[in-house]
Every structure is written in C-alpha cells, then in structure tokens.
Design a protein around this motif. Sequence first.
Motif, PDB file in Angstrom:
ATOM      1  N   GLN A 210       0.837  -1.197   0.000  1.00 28.47           N
ATOM      2  CA  GLN A 210       0.000   0.000   0.000  1.00 28.47           C
ATOM      3  C   GLN A 210       0.873   1.248   0.000  1.00 28.47           C
ATOM      4  N   LEU A 211       0.446   2.252  -0.768  1.00 32.63           N
ATOM      5  CA  LEU A 211       1.250   3.464  -0.916  1.00 32.63           C
ATOM      6  C   LEU A 211       1.498   4.154   0.416  1.00 32.63           C
ATOM      7  N   GLN A 212       0.509   4.116   1.297  1.00 34.51           N
ATOM      8  CA  GLN A 212       0.658   4.798   2.573  1.00 34.51           C
ATOM      9  C   GLN A 212       1.645   4.091   3.505  1.00 34.51           C
ATOM     10  N   GLN A 213       1.994   2.865   3.194  1.00 38.95           N
ATOM     11  CA  GLN A 213       2.930   2.110   4.023  1.00 38.95           C
ATOM     12  C   GLN A 213       4.381   2.260   3.559  1.00 38.95           C
ATOM     13  N   ILE A 214       4.583   2.880   2.413  1.00 41.76           N
ATOM     14  CA  ILE A 214       5.945   3.041   1.876  1.00 41.76           C
ATOM     15  C   ILE A 214       6.644   4.206   2.575  1.00 41.76           C
ATOM     16  N   LYS A 215       7.856   3.983   3.025  1.00 40.30           N
ATOM     17  CA  LYS A 215       8.625   4.997   3.756  1.00 40.30           C
ATOM     18  C   LYS A 215       9.444   5.831   2.763  1.00 40.30           C
ATOM     19  N   TYR A 216       8.758   6.785   2.159  1.00 40.56           N
ATOM     20  CA  TYR A 216       9.366   7.548   1.069  1.00 40.56           C
ATOM     21  C   TYR A 216      10.602   8.324   1.522  1.00 40.56           C
ATOM     22  N   GLN A 217      10.502   9.036   2.624  1.00 37.33           N
ATOM     23  CA  GLN A 217      11.621   9.865   3.078  1.00 37.33           C
ATOM     24  C   GLN A 217      12.834   9.013   3.436  1.00 37.33           C
ATOM     25  N   GLU A 218      12.595   7.879   4.092  1.00 33.88           N
ATOM     26  CA  GLU A 218      13.706   6.999   4.453  1.00 33.88           C
ATOM     27  C   GLU A 218      14.387   6.419   3.206  1.00 33.88           C
ATOM     28  N   ILE A 219      13.588   6.106   2.195  1.00 29.07           N
ATOM     29  CA  ILE A 219      14.155   5.586   0.952  1.00 29.07           C
ATOM     30  C   ILE A 219      15.007   6.659   0.270  1.00 29.07           C
ATOM     31  N   GLU A 220      14.500   7.893   0.227  1.00 33.16           N
ATOM     32  CA  GLU A 220      15.261   8.984  -0.372  1.00 33.16           C
ATOM     33  C   GLU A 220      16.599   9.167   0.330  1.00 33.16           C
ATOM     34  N   GLU A 221      16.584   9.176   1.672  1.00 34.21           N
ATOM     35  CA  GLU A 221      17.806   9.384   2.431  1.00 34.21           C
ATOM     36  C   GLU A 221      18.796   8.238   2.213  1.00 34.21           C
TER      37      GLU A 221
ATOM     38  N   LYS B 181      22.716   8.478   0.328  1.00 34.59           N
ATOM     39  CA  LYS B 181      23.951   8.055   0.982  1.00 34.59           C
ATOM     40  C   LYS B 181      24.884   7.300   0.037  1.00 34.59           C
ATOM     41  N   LEU B 182      24.366   6.868  -1.108  1.00 39.37           N
ATOM     42  CA  LEU B 182      25.217   6.199  -2.081  1.00 39.37           C
ATOM     43  C   LEU B 182      26.246   7.209  -2.610  1.00 39.37           C
ATOM     44  N   PRO B 183      27.522   6.837  -2.669  1.00 34.81           N
ATOM     45  CA  PRO B 183      28.562   7.812  -3.028  1.00 34.81           C
ATOM     46  C   PRO B 183      28.452   8.376  -4.438  1.00 34.81           C
ATOM     47  N   TYR B 184      27.732   7.691  -5.314  1.00 34.69           N
ATOM     48  CA  TYR B 184      27.623   8.150  -6.696  1.00 34.69           C
ATOM     49  C   TYR B 184      26.358   8.975  -6.949  1.00 34.69           C
ATOM     50  N   VAL B 185      25.555   9.200  -5.907  1.00 29.84           N
ATOM     51  CA  VAL B 185      24.271   9.891  -6.052  1.00 29.84           C
ATOM     52  C   VAL B 185      24.370  11.316  -5.531  1.00 29.84           C
ATOM     53  N   SER B 186      23.915  12.256  -6.335  1.00 29.17           N
ATOM     54  CA  SER B 186      23.888  13.663  -5.938  1.00 29.17           C
ATOM     55  C   SER B 186      22.562  14.035  -5.278  1.00 29.17           C
TER      56      SER B 186
ATOM     57  N   ILE C 202      11.331  11.077  -4.739  1.00 28.31           N
ATOM     58  CA  ILE C 202      10.325  10.045  -4.996  1.00 28.31           C
ATOM     59  C   ILE C 202       8.948  10.691  -5.065  1.00 28.31           C
ATOM     60  N   HIS C 203       8.138  10.285  -6.042  1.00 28.48           N
ATOM     61  CA  HIS C 203       6.753  10.718  -6.102  1.00 28.48           C
ATOM     62  C   HIS C 203       5.888   9.577  -6.629  1.00 28.48           C
ATOM     63  N   THR C 204       4.585   9.678  -6.370  1.00 27.50           N
ATOM     64  CA  THR C 204       3.646   8.636  -6.801  1.00 27.50           C
ATOM     65  C   THR C 204       2.614   9.220  -7.746  1.00 27.50           C
ATOM     66  N   ASP C 205       2.095   8.354  -8.619  1.00 27.67           N
ATOM     67  CA  ASP C 205       1.031   8.738  -9.542  1.00 27.67           C
ATOM     68  C   ASP C 205      -0.298   8.144  -9.080  1.00 27.67           C
ATOM     69  N   MET C 206      -1.389   8.654  -9.656  1.00 35.14           N
ATOM     70  CA  MET C 206      -2.722   8.181  -9.295  1.00 35.14           C
ATOM     71  C   MET C 206      -2.922   6.711  -9.656  1.00 35.14           C
TER      72      MET C 206
END
Length: 272
Positions: free
Chosen positions: A72-83, A87-92, A96-100
Amino acid sequence: MKNIRWGLVFYSFLGIAALVGLTVLMGLINRKDGSQVCKSLKVNVEGKETFIDQQDISKMVNNQFGTIVGKQLQQIKYQEIEEAIKKLPYVSSAVIHTDMDGTVTVSVKQREVILRVINSDGREFYVDTKGHKIPVTLKYVPHVLVANGKIRESYTKALEPIETETVKDLVKIVNHVTGNDLWENQIVQIYVNDQNDIELIPRVGKELLVIGSADSLDYKLKRLEMYYKNILPKVGTEAYAKVNVKYGGQIICERREGWYMDSLQMKINMKN
C-alpha cells in the motif's frame, strides 16, 4: 421577490455545490490513496556517468525496505528511501513521487567526476565537481584525466572533501582546460614530480610540460602555446625532454641529450 438578485443567488448556489463536490471528491481520492497499492516501481537515473543504473537502485530499495510493488502506498517509507539513496557515493540527489495509477517513481541524479587521482600510496579515487572524493569502481571507468606521482592526499572514506593544495591545484587545471579544444585534446595525464611541481603529459610530443602550480595558469598556458607555435616547428618533437613555464617571462627548454639547459628569455606581449 422583485428585489431578489437571482443571478447572485444562482452563482452562490453554484459555488457552494462546487465546493461540496470538491470536498466529496477529495475524500474519495484520500480513501483511494489509503488503499491504493504500488503497481510498479520506476527508476530514472540522470547524468552522463553510468556508475549506477536502474537495477542498482531497484535492488537496493527492495533489499532495504522490502518489495515495493504490491505494498500500500501509505505504508511506503518515502523519506527513508530517499535518504538511503542519497547516501550512495555516486548519487547527488534523489526524489520520490507517486502517480494516481499506483506508480512509484524514483528520480536519481548522479555525481559528475572530473579527475581520477592515484596518490603516493597507490590509493585511487575520483574527484567530483563539488570537490568530493568518489570511490573507484570496476563497473564503470569515466573518461577523465588521471593524476599521479607525489600526491599526498589521503583517502579514508567516500564523499570527504579534498584537502591538499596539490589536489586543489589539479582540480583548477582540469576546470581551466575543460572546453579548450587545444588542451582538452593535448593533455592526456597530469604528474606531480619529486619537487612537487605539476607536469602535463602531452598527447603529441615526448617533452614534459612543467607548470609548477596552478597560479597564473592562463599566463603559463599561453607561453606553452607560444612554444607549440613558434619553437616546436623549428626543433621537432625529439629536441627537448622538458619545457618549463614555471617562472614568469620565460620558456626554459631542457635538451634531451645530457643536461644542457637552453634558456629562452622571451618578453610576452599579452595583447599578441
């Protein structure tokens, strides 16, 4: 009844009806969002480098946070995934966003590296456009200048900033020659000798181009251009072992046979 402004009443009623309809619609949407499940995970990786790809990000997300698709979309930890992705050294950056329709989209921007450094201990790392150290990977080798020799810049962890004046000078040189047709094509490597002088290794010719440091870099490169235009055509590519423009107002050419120094004192007219 004649004094009633029916037009105003009509539009007021229409506005109230629209507001009620919007409220009901938002409620339906919120209820749908609450029960909507992720139908697909889409990853977009931006940047000219290919240190990481869509599969790397999808695998990391699923390994650390469980399978996203079907949750379920409401159960996904978007902010934690972004952070976690940041932390990956190759990522600037990562957003994350969701569609209808239940699609979760991860947009990732990669870091851009400009220089590969091999320090005096043999440790290797890249330097990105922000002045951070990026680890070397066998998966992808970007086409950037390599600097080696007496470089005392240490490397202990990813994303730490560069510290020594030597590496800061190397970065200045790379940034200065980027976009210059002559020097982008002519310089194939940078070397720091035992006297801590920076040498440029050319593509054409066997002579080392000694510039010392990145101070007065534009002035030094213009003297090297004078060497290529006025001296090299007369003596050939085998004549000199080193061409030194470390000192102002001079082009010092060291002959290849023996250690005889042929010093050419030249007055530089900057307007010409």
